[in-house]
Design an enzyme around this catalytic site. Structure first.
Site, mmCIF file in Angstrom:
data_model
loop_
_atom_site.group_PDB
_atom_site.id
_atom_site.type_symbol
_atom_site.label_atom_id
_atom_site.label_comp_id
_atom_site.label_asym_id
_atom_site.label_seq_id
_atom_site.Cartn_x
_atom_site.Cartn_y
_atom_site.Cartn_z
ATOM 1 N N LEU A 1 24.413 22.350 78.411
ATOM 2 C CA LEU A 1 24.314 23.376 77.384
ATOM 3 C C LEU A 1 24.020 24.690 78.102
ATOM 4 O O LEU A 1 23.260 24.711 79.072
ATOM 5 C CB LEU A 1 23.167 23.077 76.410
ATOM 6 C CG LEU A 1 23.414 22.060 75.295
ATOM 7 C CD1 LEU A 1 22.100 21.760 74.567
ATOM 8 C CD2 LEU A 1 24.451 22.551 74.301
ATOM 9 N N ASP A 2 24.617 25.788 77.621
ATOM 10 C CA ASP A 2 24.359 27.055 78.304
ATOM 11 C C ASP A 2 22.924 27.521 78.050
ATOM 12 O O ASP A 2 22.225 27.024 77.158
ATOM 13 C CB ASP A 2 25.389 28.114 77.905
ATOM 14 C CG ASP A 2 25.327 28.489 76.437
ATOM 15 O OD1 ASP A 2 24.272 28.974 75.999
ATOM 16 O OD2 ASP A 2 26.327 28.314 75.724
ATOM 17 N N LYS A 3 22.502 28.472 78.828
ATOM 18 C CA LYS A 3 21.115 28.955 78.805
ATOM 19 C C LYS A 3 20.666 29.387 77.415
ATOM 20 O O LYS A 3 19.514 29.149 77.010
ATOM 21 C CB LYS A 3 20.972 30.119 79.790
ATOM 22 C CG LYS A 3 19.607 30.764 79.824
ATOM 23 C CD LYS A 3 19.592 31.941 80.782
ATOM 24 C CE LYS A 3 18.263 32.683 80.748
ATOM 25 N NZ LYS A 3 18.248 33.850 81.654
#
Length: 249
Positions: free
Chosen positions: A104-106
């Site tokens: 999952l992106d930041k």
């Protein structure tokens, strides 16, 4: 270890270091050693060798473990980003080394599957298997029927030179919807929304295949066990250690 040897990339995956594909990259980059010497692609192990990745010696694979983890906003999955303030590895206090199956992106939060089973990581990450992932998304302006229809039909992402697969969207509120995807392109949902002039304000993954986020708070994890674990493996086209044991007796 098998009498005729096991390939080094498979061994790294079984140790929970990464997927086989990423193991090949580690070997190619010269970051893996066997008995102190830089490993070569395709190397087979006989058993008893001293394997190290980035200078850290690995131990024999343990019992397969699978965790459901709630990644908070602001935590970076990849270890390659040296400038990341918060890395996933710093937030997981678990006695067995595990890595993620699908990042999952930041700026996103929600469910991640963490495991020391490299084969499961390969199966779960392979887009061709079309495993379902479900998200709750909040955008910056009112959701229209046109937006829903366009998103569901598939979106051409110019920057990735690809059209997304048709998906299912359920409108939940004026600015909120659920989306079910069967692929995992880089920042896919954010790119899809932006294609129609929408910006994502929050994004939470709540399900991967049969594993759900419910019951977890940001930063918490739980072990996936029992029927939930068996269904996860079966949906991935695999079998658990328990299934394998029962089949052999």
């Amino acid at each position: 270890m098998a009498a005729n040897g096991v390939r080094l990339n498979k061994y790294l995956a079984e140790c929970g270091v990464c997927s086989r594909r990423d193991a090949d990259k580690l070997i190619e980059e010269g970051r893996v050693t066997v008995d102190g010497k830089t490993a070569e692609m395709g190397r087979k192990l006989k058993g008893g060798e001293r394997i190290a990745v980035n200078g850290k010696v690995l131990h024999a694979p343990n019992e397969k473990k699978v965790l459901a983890y709630y990644k908070p906003v602001g935590v970076t999955c990849t270890e390659k980003d040296r400038h990341a303030e918060k890395k996933l590895s710093e937030f997981i206090d678990y006695p067995v080394r595990v890595t993620y199956a699908g990042r999952l992106d930041k700026d996103s939060e929600g469910l991640m599957i963490l495991t020391n089973d490299g084969d499961l990581i390969d199966k779960a990450m392979r887009g061709a298997n079309r495993h379902e992932k479900e998200y709750v998304v909040k955008v910056d302006k009112e959701i229209t029927e046109e937006f829903v229809e366009n998103m569901q039909a598939g979106v051409w992402l110019k920057e990735l030179d690809v059209k997304t697969r048709p998906c299912q969207i359920i409108k939940e509120g004026k600015y909120t919807f659920r989306i079910l995807l069967t692929q995992g392109l880089n920042r896919q949902i954010r790119r899809m929304c932006r294609a129609f002039g929408y910006e994502v304000k929050s994004l939470k993954r709540i399900r991967i295949m049969n594993v759900e986020l419910k019951g977890l708070k940001p930063g918490q994890y739980r072990e996936v066990t029992g029927e939930e674990l068996r269904n996860l493996y079966r949906d991935s086209g695999m079998e658990t250690d328990r299934d394998r044991h029962d089949r052999m007796i």
